[in-house]
Design a protein around this motif. Structure first.
Motif, mmCIF file in Angstrom:
data_model
loop_
_atom_site.group_PDB
_atom_site.id
_atom_site.type_symbol
_atom_site.label_atom_id
_atom_site.label_comp_id
_atom_site.label_asym_id
_atom_site.label_seq_id
_atom_site.Cartn_x
_atom_site.Cartn_y
_atom_site.Cartn_z
ATOM 1 N N VAL A 157 0.853 -1.198 0.000
ATOM 2 C CA VAL A 157 0.000 0.000 0.000
ATOM 3 C C VAL A 157 0.887 1.246 0.000
ATOM 4 C CG1 VAL A 157 -1.796 1.257 1.250
ATOM 5 C CG2 VAL A 157 -1.761 -1.258 1.297
ATOM 6 N N PRO A 158 0.672 2.172 -0.932
ATOM 7 C CA PRO A 158 1.456 3.413 -0.898
ATOM 8 C C PRO A 158 1.243 4.136 0.436
ATOM 9 C CG PRO A 158 0.245 3.221 -2.963
ATOM 10 C CD PRO A 158 -0.262 2.130 -2.069
ATOM 11 N N ARG A 159 2.306 4.772 0.912
ATOM 12 C CA ARG A 159 2.221 5.451 2.209
ATOM 13 C C ARG A 159 1.039 6.420 2.264
ATOM 14 N NH1 ARG A 159 4.577 6.501 6.844
ATOM 15 N NH2 ARG A 159 6.242 5.007 6.476
ATOM 16 N N ALA A 160 0.781 7.109 1.154
ATOM 17 C CA ALA A 160 -0.293 8.102 1.123
ATOM 18 C C ALA A 160 -1.666 7.472 1.338
ATOM 19 C CB ALA A 160 -0.276 8.857 -0.202
ATOM 20 N N ASP A 161 -1.796 6.146 1.095
ATOM 21 C CA ASP A 161 -3.087 5.476 1.227
ATOM 22 C C ASP A 161 -3.266 4.768 2.567
ATOM 23 O OD1 ASP A 161 -3.756 6.322 -1.267
ATOM 24 O OD2 ASP A 161 -3.556 4.383 -2.265
ATOM 25 N N LEU A 162 -2.238 4.731 3.389
ATOM 26 C CA LEU A 162 -2.330 3.975 4.643
ATOM 27 C C LEU A 162 -3.471 4.465 5.536
ATOM 28 C CD1 LEU A 162 1.433 3.582 5.657
ATOM 29 C CD2 LEU A 162 -0.105 1.800 4.793
ATOM 30 N N ALA A 163 -3.741 5.762 5.533
ATOM 31 C CA ALA A 163 -4.786 6.311 6.405
ATOM 32 C C ALA A 163 -6.176 5.827 6.021
ATOM 33 C CB ALA A 163 -4.733 7.834 6.375
ATOM 34 N N ARG A 164 -6.345 5.328 4.788
ATOM 35 C CA ARG A 164 -7.656 4.834 4.341
ATOM 36 C C ARG A 164 -7.957 3.439 4.883
ATOM 37 N NH1 ARG A 164 -7.293 3.579 -1.119
ATOM 38 N NH2 ARG A 164 -9.529 3.189 -0.987
ATOM 39 N N MET A 199 0.530 -7.851 12.669
ATOM 40 C CA MET A 199 1.106 -7.937 11.327
ATOM 41 C C MET A 199 0.308 -7.073 10.359
ATOM 42 S SD MET A 199 1.656 -11.183 8.725
ATOM 43 C CE MET A 199 3.198 -11.745 9.444
ATOM 44 N N GLY A 200 -1.008 -7.181 10.407
ATOM 45 C CA GLY A 200 -1.848 -6.446 9.473
ATOM 46 C C GLY A 200 -1.975 -4.966 9.759
ATOM 47 N N ASN A 201 -1.453 -4.528 10.894
ATOM 48 C CA ASN A 201 -1.459 -3.102 11.228
ATOM 49 C C ASN A 201 -0.080 -2.470 11.099
ATOM 50 O OD1 ASN A 201 -4.220 -3.129 11.843
ATOM 51 N ND2 ASN A 201 -3.853 -3.678 13.987
ATOM 52 N N SER A 202 0.902 -3.265 10.708
ATOM 53 C CA SER A 202 2.271 -2.772 10.597
ATOM 54 C C SER A 202 2.455 -1.975 9.308
ATOM 55 C CB SER A 202 3.252 -3.950 10.601
ATOM 56 O OG SER A 202 4.515 -3.575 10.094
ATOM 57 N N ASP A 203 2.858 -0.723 9.424
ATOM 58 C CA ASP A 203 3.086 0.094 8.235
ATOM 59 C C ASP A 203 4.132 -0.533 7.324
ATOM 60 O OD1 ASP A 203 1.248 1.870 9.199
ATOM 61 O OD2 ASP A 203 2.667 3.508 9.586
ATOM 62 N N GLU A 204 5.152 -1.160 7.911
ATOM 63 C CA GLU A 204 6.210 -1.768 7.106
ATOM 64 C C GLU A 204 5.663 -2.943 6.296
ATOM 65 O OE1 GLU A 204 6.527 -1.015 10.381
ATOM 66 O OE2 GLU A 204 7.718 0.794 9.970
ATOM 67 N N ILE A 205 4.880 -3.808 6.947
ATOM 68 C CA ILE A 205 4.287 -4.951 6.248
ATOM 69 C C ILE A 205 3.292 -4.477 5.195
ATOM 70 C CG2 ILE A 205 2.743 -6.937 6.523
ATOM 71 C CD1 ILE A 205 5.522 -7.572 7.512
ATOM 72 N N LEU A 206 2.449 -3.525 5.559
ATOM 73 C CA LEU A 206 1.418 -3.041 4.642
ATOM 74 C C LEU A 206 2.013 -2.424 3.376
ATOM 75 C CD1 LEU A 206 -0.985 -1.433 7.248
ATOM 76 C CD2 LEU A 206 -1.547 -3.371 5.767
ATOM 77 N N GLN A 207 3.148 -1.752 3.510
ATOM 78 C CA GLN A 207 3.747 -1.081 2.361
ATOM 79 C C GLN A 207 4.617 -2.012 1.514
ATOM 80 O OE1 GLN A 207 5.026 3.284 3.183
ATOM 81 N NE2 GLN A 207 5.081 2.297 5.177
ATOM 82 N N ALA A 208 4.937 -3.180 2.044
ATOM 83 C CA ALA A 208 5.825 -4.095 1.333
ATOM 84 C C ALA A 208 5.063 -4.948 0.328
ATOM 85 C CB ALA A 208 6.546 -4.991 2.338
ATOM 86 N N ASP A 209 5.787 -5.362 -0.710
ATOM 87 C CA ASP A 209 5.235 -6.261 -1.723
ATOM 88 C C ASP A 209 5.381 -7.684 -1.192
ATOM 89 O OD1 ASP A 209 4.373 -7.433 -4.066
ATOM 90 O OD2 ASP A 209 5.668 -6.257 -5.377
ATOM 91 N N ILE A 210 4.315 -8.206 -0.581
ATOM 92 C CA ILE A 210 4.320 -9.554 0.000
ATOM 93 C C ILE A 210 3.113 -10.295 -0.587
ATOM 94 C CG2 ILE A 210 4.349 -10.925 2.129
ATOM 95 C CD1 ILE A 210 5.209 -8.373 3.613
ATOM 96 N N PRO A 211 3.246 -10.864 -1.781
ATOM 97 C CA PRO A 211 2.067 -11.395 -2.481
ATOM 98 C C PRO A 211 1.551 -12.735 -1.969
ATOM 99 C CG PRO A 211 4.025 -11.644 -3.829
ATOM 100 C CD PRO A 211 4.448 -10.884 -2.607
#
Length: 369
Positions: free
Chosen positions: A200-207, A239-251
């Motif tokens: 998720v792009p950083r700009a979209d994390l707040a959504r 895990m699902g609330n981690s900004d690092e995990i959310l922004q990473a490409d983990i398919p």
């Protein structure tokens, strides 16, 4: 792509009633359900909050980190790779990724990856959750792993390795990461930007919605016989609330809206992404046997478990999809032209909510089945 909306008032009302009840009783905190039938959106329902800490309301446009339910996006990209001609289902992984052939894995093919029969179901033990953001480290470790069985002879759930196996094949074949292929091949042509993410792009994390554990997250005791590490087996809100995990490409996992993922599978059923011949090929039974990780009977198509949750194992498998740790569920049904998605914020150790809503949907759409 303009979305055709033809609501089924009875089904919409029934689904909404169930969602409201689940929130009112405290069984759930925030949910989304979307259903497409014969190419039209017929249910788009939400209830509760996206973030229990702030009270921010859930909407149909709120993306939710939904663990392995995101594998429907991963598998679709694998099929689009085949459609493009850069790989085939029988292409050896090591043909594109030579290092992967170590320790007897040279015979592993893309088909084996898609049927979880490669033999590397667990992440190497030196890889932990924090390492998932380091693509090259994870892929190097998987390439050097010794298989637990000869590729193609057994199946066992490749919880986190699956996404990296597909993703590295895709990267070697196209030069592009999975997040870029998802954008170019799926979200952009289908008009679903902002609905489906690997990273998720950083700009979209707040959504995004904020996940919560249904109870204090238990620490599993060591299990010497367990194939997967505890973090691979037990979904945790952290895990699902981690900004690092959310922004990473983990398919191996994904972030999406129910409306977006249901629209994606509806396009798959409708022939907008692949032709009818390939759809028949990818939804046929490709491997059947005992899952070597969990011990359950497994019946797999290419990239998807077959059969709707809760239905008898001997029932004709016309549905394919993925459940996600914590209770989310995504499936498509070739017999009825139905695409169903349910995701939620409270992580439960069961799929009672998913099965209740999926059963309700199936009964309303195909009442004489």
């Amino acid at each position: 792509m303009a979305e055709r909306v033809t609501m089924m008032p009875s089904l919409q009302q029934q689904v909404q009633s169930v969602l409201d009840e689940l929130v009112d009783t405290g069984a759930e905190t925030g949910l989304q359900v979307a259903v497409h039938h014969q190419g039209a959106l017929v249910v788009d329902a939400v209830a509760g909050v996206a973030d229990a800490m702030t009270g921010r309301g859930m909407t149909s446009a709120t993306p939710i980190f939904s663990f392995s339910a995101g594998k429907v996006m991963t598998s679709l990209i694998a099929h689009l790779l085949v459609k493009s001609g850069v790989v085939g289902y029988e292409t050896p992984v090591a043909e594109l990724w030579p290092e992967f052939g170590a320790h007897g894995k040279v015979t592993a093919t893309l088909r084996h990856v898609l049927t979880h029969s490669v033999g590397v179901p667990a992440m190497p033990r030196d890889i932990g959750p924090a390492d998932l953001t380091d693509w090259s480290r994870v892929c190097t470790a998987i390439a050097d792993a010794e298989p637990r069985w000869l590729p193609g002879t057994e199946t066992g759930y490749h919880a986190f390795t699956y996404g990296f196996l597909i993703g590295e094949v895709a990267r070697r074949a196209t030069g592009k990461p999975m997040r870029q292929l998802l954008h170019e091949w799926v979200t952009e042509p289908l008009g679903l930007d902002g609905d489906l993410y690997f990273g998720v792009p950083r700009a979209d994390l707040a959504r995004l919605a904020r996940l919560e554990d249904a109870a204090p997250h238990p620490v599993a005791p060591p299990d010497g016989d367990a194939v997967l590490a505890p973090w691979e087996r037990q979904p945790a809100a952290a895990m699902g609330n981690s900004d690092e995990i959310l922004q990473a490409d983990i398919p191996s996992v994904g972030t999406f809206t129910a409306r977006g993922i249901a629209a994606m599978n509806a396009a798959l059923l409708a022939g907008s992404l692949i032709d009818s011949h390939q759809l028949r090929e990818l939804t046929a039974v490709a491997f059947e046997g005992t899952d070597q990780v969990f011990g359950n009977h497994a019946r797999l198509a290419l990239g998807y478990p077959l059969g709707r949750i809760g239905t008898p194992p001997d029932e004709a498998p016309t549905t394919f999809g993925w459940v996600g740790g914590g209770g989310s569920y995504v499936y498509a049904d070739t017999a009825t032209g139905t695409s169903f998605a349910m995701t939620k914020t409270r992580l439960t150790p069961h799929f009672n909510t998913a099965q209740r809503l999926a059963d309700l949907t199936a009964a309303e759409i195909n009442p004489h089945a």
